[in-house]
Scaffold this active site. Structure first.
Site, PDB file in Angstrom:
ATOM      1  N   HIS A 128       5.119 -13.621   3.398  1.00 16.53           N
ATOM      2  CA  HIS A 128       6.140 -13.792   1.732  1.00 16.53           C
ATOM      3  C   HIS A 128       6.824 -14.022   1.882  1.00 16.53           C
ATOM      4  O   HIS A 128       8.159 -12.551   2.798  1.00 16.53           O
ATOM      5  CB  HIS A 128       5.193 -12.361   0.690  1.00 16.53           C
ATOM      6  CG  HIS A 128       5.474 -12.390  -0.477  1.00 16.53           C
ATOM      7  ND1 HIS A 128       6.604 -11.873  -1.324  1.00 16.53           N
ATOM      8  CD2 HIS A 128       4.896 -12.951  -0.975  1.00 16.53           C
ATOM      9  CE1 HIS A 128       6.611 -12.965  -2.382  1.00 16.53           C
ATOM     10  NE2 HIS A 128       4.897 -13.478  -3.275  1.00 16.53           N
ATOM     11  N   ASP A 205       4.528  -4.099   5.457  1.00 15.53           N
ATOM     12  CA  ASP A 205       4.249  -4.673   3.920  1.00 15.53           C
ATOM     13  C   ASP A 205       3.220  -4.413   3.211  1.00 15.53           C
ATOM     14  O   ASP A 205       1.563  -5.233   4.122  1.00 15.53           O
ATOM     15  CB  ASP A 205       4.697  -6.289   3.776  1.00 15.53           C
ATOM     16  CG  ASP A 205       4.551  -6.839   2.115  1.00 15.53           C
ATOM     17  OD1 ASP A 205       3.602  -6.119   1.179  1.00 15.53           O
ATOM     18  OD2 ASP A 205       4.812  -7.518   2.421  1.00 15.53           O
ATOM     19  N   GLN A 208      -0.972  -6.174   0.353  1.00 14.09           N
ATOM     20  CA  GLN A 208      -2.536  -6.649  -0.278  1.00 14.09           C
ATOM     21  C   GLN A 208      -3.634  -5.645   1.346  1.00 14.09           C
ATOM     22  O   GLN A 208      -4.675  -6.659   1.380  1.00 14.09           O
ATOM     23  CB  GLN A 208      -2.704  -8.635   1.088  1.00 14.09           C
ATOM     24  CG  GLN A 208      -1.666  -9.519   0.415  1.00 14.09           C
ATOM     25  CD  GLN A 208      -1.891  -9.658  -1.604  1.00 14.09           C
ATOM     26  OE1 GLN A 208      -3.407  -9.342  -1.657  1.00 14.09           O
ATOM     27  NE2 GLN A 208      -1.190 -10.080  -2.575  1.00 14.09           N
ATOM     28  N   LYS A 231      -1.051  -4.546  -7.375  1.00 12.91           N
ATOM     29  CA  LYS A 231      -2.140  -5.355  -6.854  1.00 12.91           C
ATOM     30  C   LYS A 231      -3.310  -3.992  -6.437  1.00 12.91           C
ATOM     31  O   LYS A 231      -4.149  -3.891  -5.197  1.00 12.91           O
ATOM     32  CB  LYS A 231      -1.419  -5.606  -5.801  1.00 12.91           C
ATOM     33  CG  LYS A 231      -0.862  -6.794  -5.764  1.00 12.91           C
ATOM     34  CD  LYS A 231      -0.375  -7.705  -4.360  1.00 12.91           C
ATOM     35  CE  LYS A 231       0.999  -8.600  -4.699  1.00 12.91           C
ATOM     36  NZ  LYS A 231       1.009  -9.639  -4.885  1.00 12.91           N
ATOM     37  N   CYS A 369       4.356 -17.622  -2.476  1.00 14.63           N
ATOM     38  CA  CYS A 369       5.363 -17.172  -1.917  1.00 14.63           C
ATOM     39  C   CYS A 369       5.325 -17.079  -0.674  1.00 14.63           C
ATOM     40  O   CYS A 369       6.280 -16.620   0.054  1.00 14.63           O
ATOM     41  CB  CYS A 369       5.141 -16.761  -3.029  1.00 14.63           C
ATOM     42  SG  CYS A 369       6.129 -17.066  -4.683  1.00 14.63           S
TER      43      CYS A 369
HETATM   44  N1  C6P Z   1       1.728 -11.964  -4.174  1.00 12.63           N
HETATM   45  C1  C6P Z   1       0.280 -13.187  -4.177  1.00 12.63           C
HETATM   46  O1  C6P Z   1      -0.251 -13.898  -5.608  1.00 12.63           O
HETATM   47  P1  C6P Z   1       5.259  -7.960  -6.243  1.00 12.63           P
HETATM   48  O2  C6P Z   1       5.387  -8.670  -6.395  1.00 12.63           O
HETATM   49  O3  C6P Z   1       6.516  -7.103  -5.419  1.00 12.63           O
HETATM   50  O4  C6P Z   1       4.050  -6.825  -6.315  1.00 12.63           O
HETATM   51  O5  C6P Z   1       4.291  -8.123  -4.912  1.00 12.63           O
HETATM   52  C2  C6P Z   1       5.532  -9.011  -3.054  1.00 12.63           C
HETATM   53  C3  C6P Z   1       4.378  -8.941  -2.177  1.00 12.63           C
HETATM   54  C4  C6P Z   1       5.100  -8.780  -0.800  1.00 12.63           C
HETATM   55  N2  C6P Z   1       3.979  -9.122  -0.598  1.00 12.63           N
HETATM   56  C5  C6P Z   1       3.227  -9.837   0.315  1.00 12.63           C
HETATM   57  C6  C6P Z   1       2.355  -9.841   0.880  1.00 12.63           C
HETATM   58  C7  C6P Z   1       2.448 -10.428  -1.369  1.00 12.63           C
HETATM   59  O6  C6P Z   1       1.107 -10.199  -1.225  1.00 12.63           O
HETATM   60  C8  C6P Z   1       2.957  -9.952  -2.401  1.00 12.63           C
HETATM   61  C9  C6P Z   1       2.640 -10.551  -3.941  1.00 12.63           C
HETATM   62  C10 C6P Z   1       1.541 -12.206  -5.082  1.00 12.63           C
HETATM   63  O7  C6P Z   1       0.035 -13.167  -3.387  1.00 12.63           O
HETATM   64  C11 C6P Z   1       2.221 -12.264  -5.967  1.00 12.63           C
HETATM   65  S1  C6P Z   1       3.688 -13.645  -5.369  1.00 12.63           S
END
Ligand code: C6P
Length: 412
Positions: A128, A205, A208, A231, A369
Site C-alpha cells: 500500500h 503492516d 489487512q 479495519k 492505493c
Molecule cells: N487500505 C483499502 O481500501 P490506514 O488508512 O492508516 O488505516 O491504513 C493504511 C493501509 C496500510 N496498509 C494496507 C495493507 C492497507 O490496506 C491500508 C488501508 C484501505 O485497501 C484504504 S486505502
C-alpha cells in the site's frame, strides 16, 4: 480450495451491526468494502456514546474521578491490544491514528537515528502507498536506497528474488501481512527469519490481517507490527504500533509536546518512559477506548471461526465471479484473506462500481492505493469485493447477479 465450515451464527452477528439494515438506492445494502473499513458492532458504538456521555475527560493528567476513569479505560485498551497480539509488555504498544501513522513513526524516528547513505531498505511490490512513501521520504533524507521484492503472476512474492536482495546492507524490511488489493497472505514468518539472518529489522503492516489472521508478535519475532482499529470493527482514527522494547527505547521521539516528556527546560528536555514517549498531546481517547470492544468482539467470536466463515465466502465468491464472461481475477493463490479483485473485459472498474452501487452493492474500485502493483499487472485498477464476518452467500449471489446484468447490458 478446501472449504472449512464455520460454527458462526450469521443472523445473530448481523443483528449487532445497525448500519447493515438499510436500503441503498432501493435495494438492501450489500457491504463488500470491509478492506477499506469494516462496519462497527453495537458494542463499539455504545462504548463511544458511553465515553462521551459518561466520563469524557483528558487522560494521564487529572486526579479527578472522570479523568481517572478515562485513563483506566484508555490503558485497558493497551492491555487488551497486548493480549490480542501477544506482545511481551504493554510498554511495547504505542497508540497511533492507524497503520499509516505507525509506519511513518518508525520511518521517521528509526530512519533519523539509524540510517545512513548506502544502507538499504526492502519493501515489496504488493505494498500500500502507506508502506512505500514513508520509506521513500526516509531514503531522501538519509541517502538510503529502497529495493523492491517482485510480485509473481499469482500475486505471491518472489521469495527467491527477496533472498538475492538481502545483504548486510539491508537495515529494514517492511512488508504487509496480507495484501489489500489482492488478498494474498505473505509468508511473513519466512521473510522475518531470512531478514534476521542478515541482521535486518522487519516491520509488518498488519492493516489487512487484524480482523482475519491470528497475530502473535512474539512467535513471529517481528520488530514492528502495525494495526488500524477501523479495519477491525473498531472506530476510525485509532491503531497501534507494536515495537520491541529495546528498539523503542533506542528510538528518538517522533512528535514533541505534552505527555511525552519527563522534564522540560529551555535548555534541555528529557523524555517520558515507554510507551508515552511516542504519544505526544491529547490522544484520540474515545476511539482508543472503543477499540478494546472491537478486539473483544473478534476474540469473542474466535478468529478461527471468523476465518473459516470468511474463507467459505471467498471460495464461493471466487467460483461465482470467475464463471462470468470476461472476468479476470488478480491474486490467484489459495492462501488469501477474503478479497476478490477482478477486471471485466471492456468495462471500466469505475463503471462497474457505479452500476453495482445502483443495486445497493458497495465495492471498491480503482488502484486501492497500490499504484505500483497495478502497474505490475498493466492495469489501471480492479473491482475489489472484500468480505467480513457479517457477510453472507446470499449477498454474493446479489453481487454475481449484478455483475451478470452489467456484462449483458454493456455487451449490447
Ligand atoms: N487500505 C483499502 O481500501 P490506514 O488508512 O492508516 O488505516 O491504513 C493504511 C493501509 C496500510 N496498509 C494496507 C495493507 C492497507 O490496506 C491500508 C488501508 C484501505 O485497501 C484504504 S486505502
Amino acid at each position: 480450495m478446501k472449504v472449512a465450515t464455520s460454527p458462526i451464527d450469521i443472523k445473530k452477528i448481523r443483528e449487532q451491526f445497525p448500519v447493515l439494515h438499510q436500503q441503498v438506492n432501493g435495494h438492501p445494502l450489500v457491504y463488500f468494502d470491509s478492506a477499506a473499513t469494516s462496519q462497527k458492532p453495537k458494542v463499539v458504538i455504545d462504548a463511544l456514546v458511553n465515553y462521551y456521555s459518561g466520563y469524557n475527560a483528558n487522560i494521564h493528567r487529572g486526579i479527578h474521578t472522570l479523568a481517572e476513569k478515562a485513563t483506566r479505560a484508555y490503558e485497558q485498551t493497551r492491555e487488551t491490544a497486548r493480549e490480542f497480539i501477544n506482545a511481551a509488555s504493554a510498554e511495547e504498544i504505542i497508540f497511533t491514528r492507524g497503520v499509516t501513522e505507525g509506519i511513518n513513526l518508525v520511518a521517521n524516528s528509526y530512519a533519523k537515528a539509524f540510517l545512513k547513505t548506502g544502507d538499504e531498505l526492502i519493501i515489496s511490490g504488493l505494498e500500500h502507498h502507506s508502506n512505500i512513501v514513508p520509506w521513500q521520504l526516509a531514503c531522501e533524507t538519509t541517502g538510503a536506497v529502497l529495493k523492491v521484492i517482485p510480485v509473481q503472476d499469482s500475486g505471491e512474492l518472489d521469495i527467491a528474488a527477496f533472498k538475492k536482495l538481502l545483504t548486510t546492507k539491508t537495515k529494514l524490511v517492511a512488508v504487509n501481512h496480507a495484501s489489500n488489493s489482492l488478498g494474498v497472505i505473505n509468508p511473513v514468518e519466512e521473510i522475518i527469519n531470512l531478514a534476521h539472518d542478515t541482521g535486518s529489522l522487519v516491520l509488518i503492516d498488519g492493516a489487512q490481517a487484524g480482523a482475519h489472521l491470528q497475530i502473535d508478535v512474539q512467535a513471529l519475532d517481528c520488530d514492528f507490527y502495525c494495526l488500524s482499529s477501523h479495519k477491525m470493527y473498531g472506530p476510525t482514527g485509532a491503531g497501534i504500533l507494536y515495537g520491541k522494547k529495546f528498539l523503542l527505547e533506542k528510538m528518538p521521539p517522533y512528535h514533541g509536546g505534552g505527555e511525552m516528556i519527563k522534564e522540560v527546560t529551555f535548555e534541555k528536555t528529557t523524555y517520558n518512559d515507554l510507551p508515552y514517549k511516542f504519544e505526544a498531546g491529547t490522544p484520540n481517547i474515545a476511539d482508543v477506548v472503543a477499540y478494546k470492544y472491537a478486539m473483544d468482539f473478534i476474540t469473542g467470536l474466535g478468529r478461527e471461526n471468523m476465518a473459516a466463515h470468511e474463507h467459505e465466502l471467498l471460495v464461493y465468491a471466487t467460483e461465482k465471479i470467475s464463471a462470468l464472461k470476461g472476468v479476470k481475477i488478480y491474486g490467484t493463490t489459495e492462501n488469501k484473506v477474503s478479497v476478490v479483485s477482478f477486471t471485466i473485459d471492456g468495462i471500466h472498474p469505475f463503471d462497474i462500481g457505479q452500476m453495482l452501487d445502483a443495486r445497493g452493492v458497495a465495492v471498491r474500485t480503482g488502484h486501492h492505493c497500490t499504484q505500483p502493483l497495478m502497474n505490475r499487472f498493466g492495469i489501471e485498477g480492479t473491482v475489489r469485493a472484500s468480505f467480513a464476518v457479517y457477510n453472507t452467500k446470499e449477498e454474493i449471489d446479489s453481487l454475481a447477479e449484478g455483475l451478470k446484468r452489467i456484462i449483458n447490458f454493456m455487451s449490447k
